[in-house]
Design an enzyme around this catalytic site. Structure first.
Site, short mmCIF file in Angstrom:
data_model
loop_
_atom_site.label_atom_id
_atom_site.label_comp_id
_atom_site.label_asym_id
_atom_site.label_seq_id
_atom_site.Cartn_x
_atom_site.Cartn_y
_atom_site.Cartn_z
N HIS A 71 38.86 60.46 49.82
CA HIS A 71 39.54 61.71 49.49
C HIS A 71 39.08 62.30 48.15
CE1 HIS A 71 43.56 63.89 50.53
NE2 HIS A 71 42.65 64.73 50.09
N ASP A 89 42.53 67.96 60.96
CA ASP A 89 42.24 67.30 59.68
C ASP A 89 43.55 66.87 59.02
OD1 ASP A 89 40.04 67.15 57.27
OD2 ASP A 89 42.03 67.69 56.51
N TYR A 137 48.72 63.19 52.78
CA TYR A 137 49.53 64.28 53.30
C TYR A 137 50.87 63.81 53.84
CZ TYR A 137 45.06 66.88 53.37
OH TYR A 137 43.86 67.46 53.07
N LYS A 177 41.71 60.85 55.66
CA LYS A 177 41.12 60.53 54.36
C LYS A 177 41.94 59.43 53.70
CE LYS A 177 40.69 65.54 53.97
NZ LYS A 177 41.91 65.84 54.73
#
Length: 276
Positions: A108, A45, A50, A75
């Protein structure tokens, strides 16, 4: 050891335990994905927010696991909300990942004040039809947001990924998701910074019965509640521990005792300024 698969509402299958990758950087996450694949993980994931999609892609390529055996989630955040914005957003993510498609694409955050999550979802439906993702879902959506999607769009999300643990059980989310064929996926499944529940004495006592750690007891709680969990770690030994939860079963009394750890629900995440 690999995790069992849960069928999503469009026939795609997701491994029940995956590797969370926030807040690892590209170099850290590459090594983490390689180690996780060696331990048996087939589910990773990540997210544009990120900043580690490139490293995730490198890790997958260097893991020795064929692409079709790895379930990859990413996401798209607020930058890509609105009509058609996710088209370029996913293309950019696929470029960083070095992949032709992802297995699961999530919005997200709902960011309801912007009023764009419905138009974003319609764009996700297009991406699904184009084969750039095998399933589409959401993250940090409350039941009210999901109800809006249900009323105004044609595809029910396959997954709703939310912060969820025995301390924050989100029964309202889980009930809504179950009633509408949505799989609930837990981020921070071990509490706090993905580890807060490891030091709870009651969990250690339960673990002694099964020869398991408190963390394994918590992840087994997720499994037996039909949840998908994505604990994060860059420690190979901890990764292996987190995956080793499929050779025992908690008793109804133990499940009830773990339920008693609930401290209530925290507000849903409506900001795109947070990591998860």
């Amino acid at each position: 050891m690999t995790a069992p698969l849960i069928e999503l509402n469009n026939g795609t299958h997701i491994p029940q335990i995956g590797l969370g990758t926030w807040p690892l950087n590209d170099d850290e996450v590459e090594q983490a994905v390689i180690a996780a694949a060696e331990a048996g993980y087939r589910h990773v994931d990540t997210a544009r927010k990120y900043g580690n999609e490139t490293g995730v892609g490198r890790g997958i390529r260097n893991s020795g696991v064929p692409r079709e055996q790895m379930f990859v989630t990413t996401k798209l955040d607020g930058e890509h909300q609105g009509s058609d914005r996710a088209l370029a957003g996913l293309d950019e993510s696929l470029g960083r990942l070095g992949l032709d498609y992802v297995d699961l694409l999530l919005i997200h955050w709902p960011l309801p004040a912007r009023g764009e999550f419905v138009s974003t979802w319609r764009t996700f439906e297009r991406l699904l039809a184009e084969g750039k993702t095998r399933a589409i879902g959401v993250s940090n959506f409350k039941p009210a947001h999901l109800e809006t999607l249900r009323a105004e769009t044609s595809i029910v999300p396959a997954v709703n990924q939310v912060q969820l643990s025995p301390q924050i059980p989100r029964l309202d989310h889980r009930d809504y998701d179950a009633a509408h064929g949505i799989v609930t996926e837990s981020w921070s499944p071990l509490g706090g910074s993905d580890g807060g529940l490891r030091s709870v004495p009651a969990l250690a006592q339960i673990g002694e019965q099964y020869g398991k750690t408190p963390g394994q007891i918590v992840l087994r709680w997720h499994v037996q509640n039909g949840l998908v969990a994505i604990p994060k770690s860059k420690n190979p030994a901890r990764m292996a521990e987190n995956l080793d939860v499929f050779d025992f079963e908690l008793s109804p009394a133990d499940l009830l005792a773990i339920d008693q750890l609930a401290i209530g629900a925290e507000p849903g995440v409506d900001s795109d300024s947070v990591g998860h």
